[in-house]
Design a protein around this motif. Structure first.
Motif, PDB file in Angstrom:
ATOM      1  N   LEU A 341       0.855  -1.181   0.000  1.00 55.86           N
ATOM      2  CA  LEU A 341       0.000   0.000   0.000  1.00 55.86           C
ATOM      3  C   LEU A 341       0.893   1.234   0.000  1.00 55.86           C
ATOM      4  N   VAL A 344       1.402   5.134   2.835  1.00 58.04           N
ATOM      5  CA  VAL A 344       0.880   5.026   4.197  1.00 58.04           C
ATOM      6  C   VAL A 344       1.702   4.001   4.955  1.00 58.04           C
ATOM      7  N   GLU A 386      -2.350   2.463  -4.953  1.00 53.08           N
ATOM      8  CA  GLU A 386      -3.477   3.137  -4.304  1.00 53.08           C
ATOM      9  C   GLU A 386      -4.723   2.337  -4.658  1.00 53.08           C
ATOM     10  N   ASN A 398      -6.488   3.661   1.003  1.00 58.18           N
ATOM     11  CA  ASN A 398      -5.293   4.212   1.657  1.00 58.18           C
ATOM     12  C   ASN A 398      -5.694   5.308   2.630  1.00 58.18           C
TER      13      ASN A 398
END
Length: 440
Positions: A341, A344, A386, A398
């Motif tokens: 991901l 993040v 994303e 996200n």
């Protein structure tokens, strides 16, 4: 057991009549001068005791000849049966709505134990593996020098069995060797990746944590805009093209054929040599007992750790659940792609994701067709994405993890890439692809 009809769902009770599942027999030995009652002998020696069970006789089960059979009637509803089935699933207990004798866990395990099953499902259950051989009994394999055909080693170098001979045909003075066919993974086995900066449809198939997971491309690895445009215009770019049946076989069809092949238990390894680390195999998944393509990642005792190359999950399994890979199941590229991901990271100081964060991420991605924006592709073919859920309300997964307090923005962010080139990856056809929308 004769179950109640669907009308019994209102709670009304229905009579169920059932027979005993075994035959009640008296055994006699008539070979001697006097007949011997086997049951009475067991009672007299103290190994058994007389037991008279009261049963209710039901006229519907009386045979034509007048001889009576034992039967019992109880009053039960369909709701009772469903509640009992739920209790069986929760507790795993061997209870019955018709009543049964309580037994201890040890007695239940003994009743379920099949002493022949372990040998039956063993990889050594093969006509070509002689378990009575001392070498195999001690070492698990037969030394190569003991597998040479003594007839072929004669001066004429001939064996009357020919190609059907189970031994190696090696001449005197030559080194004996055995060849085992094995397959290993390389870049050619991986599904084509989408282009950098493109938008693709993905389905999450395995989750290590919210920041590390695996996906498949159910609509192909080409840009999702093409699929959406085709759906809106009612077009199909593949119409009018002739397709070869062999070339048109998709992953689902191949997986179904492979599962049927290995489930029939007809395939037996002719060699007692175990798979090595990194070798491609076919392994049985513990959750549904189906067979999937896998790669051996670790070995201990008589167990293998396998990575399922089409889904991304990993588990330990017994030796009997791992079979040799056959080449007819390797023409379809491996479907699972490792992903992270993007932008993040977890809020935990130790870098680990909490169990609650894992549950939230699974609820946001499980059994959904998502839109992924490819922000980066590493040299080992892992992708940074994303993720968007656009099937109902548009959700940036996200950002959703950040809003719910499970993640924060990364200190080092991946700059949103531009489309540097057109996608050259093959766009696999999927006629049953779901219709989704692009973010925004």
């Amino acid at each position: 057991v004769y179950y109640p009809t669907a009308s019994a769902r209102d709670g009304s009770r229905t009579d169920i009549t059932y027979k005993r599942p075994t035959l009640a027999l008296k055994l006699y030995d008539t070979t001697g001068e006097e007949d011997i009652d086997t049951g009475q002998v067991l009672v007299d020696t103290g190994l058994a005791e007389l037991c008279e069970e009261e049963v209710q006789e039901v006229e519907e089960f009386f045979p034509v000849d007048g001889e009576r059979d034992e039967a019992k009637t109880v009053h039960i509803s369909l709701v009772d049966l469903e509640n009992t089935a739920d209790q069986l699933e929760r507790e795993g207990a061997t209870i019955s709505p018709l009543g049964s004798r309580c037994s201890s866990p040890d007695e239940e395990a003994l009743n379920l134990w099949n002493p022949m099953m372990e040998d039956y499902v063993s990889s050594t259950n093969s006509y070509r593996i002689d378990k009575d051989d001392l070498d195999i009994a001690l070492y698990g394999f037969k030394p190569i020098e003991n597998q040479v055909c003594r007839f072929f080693q004669s001066t004429r170098s001939k064996c009357w069995r020919g190609q059907n001979c189970p031994f190696l045909h090696v001449k005197k003075g030559e080194d004996a060797s055995m060849m085992v066919q094995a397959f290993c993974e390389n870049s050619d086995f991986t599904v084509d990746l989408p282009g950098l900066g493109s938008w693709v449809g993905v389905r999450v198939t395995a989750v290590l944590n919210p920041g590390h997971f695996w996906v498949q491309f159910p609509c192909g690895s080409g840009p999702i805009e093409k699929r959406i445009m085709e759906a809106r215009l009612g077009l199909n770019m593949d119409d009018g093209k002739e397709k070869d049946e062999d070339e048109d076989e998709d992953f689902e069809t191949m997986a179904e054929k492979m599962n049927k092949f290995y489930s029939r238990n007809l395939f037996r390894d002719s060699s007692s040599i175990l798979p090595a680390m990194g070798e491609l195999v076919v392994a049985q998944y513990s959750s549904n007992d189906a067979w999937y393509r896998a790669r051996v990642t670790d070995v201990r005792d008589e167990e293998f750790q396998v990575y399922f190359v089409d889904y991304g999950n990993t588990e330990w399994t017994a030796e009997r659940n791992v079979k040799r890979m056959l080449p007819q199941f390797l023409h379809i590229p491996f479907q699972a792609v490792e992903c992270f991901l993007a932008n993040v990271e977890t809020i935990e100081e130790n870098g680990e994701w909490s169990a609650e964060a894992n549950e939230v991420f699974e609820s946001l991605t499980q059994d959904k067709l998502l839109i992924a924006h490819v922000l980066s592709i590493a040299c080992n073919n892992t992708m940074y994405l994303e993720l968007y859920d656009t099937q109902t309300n548009e959700v940036n997964i996200n950002e959703e993890l950040v809003k719910q307090g499970f993640a924060v923005e990364s200190t080092i962010r991946i700059v949103k890439p531009r489309q540097v080139k057109t996608v050259t990856a093959s766009d696999e056809d999927s006629s049953d692809c779901e219709i989704i929308e692009m973010p925004g």
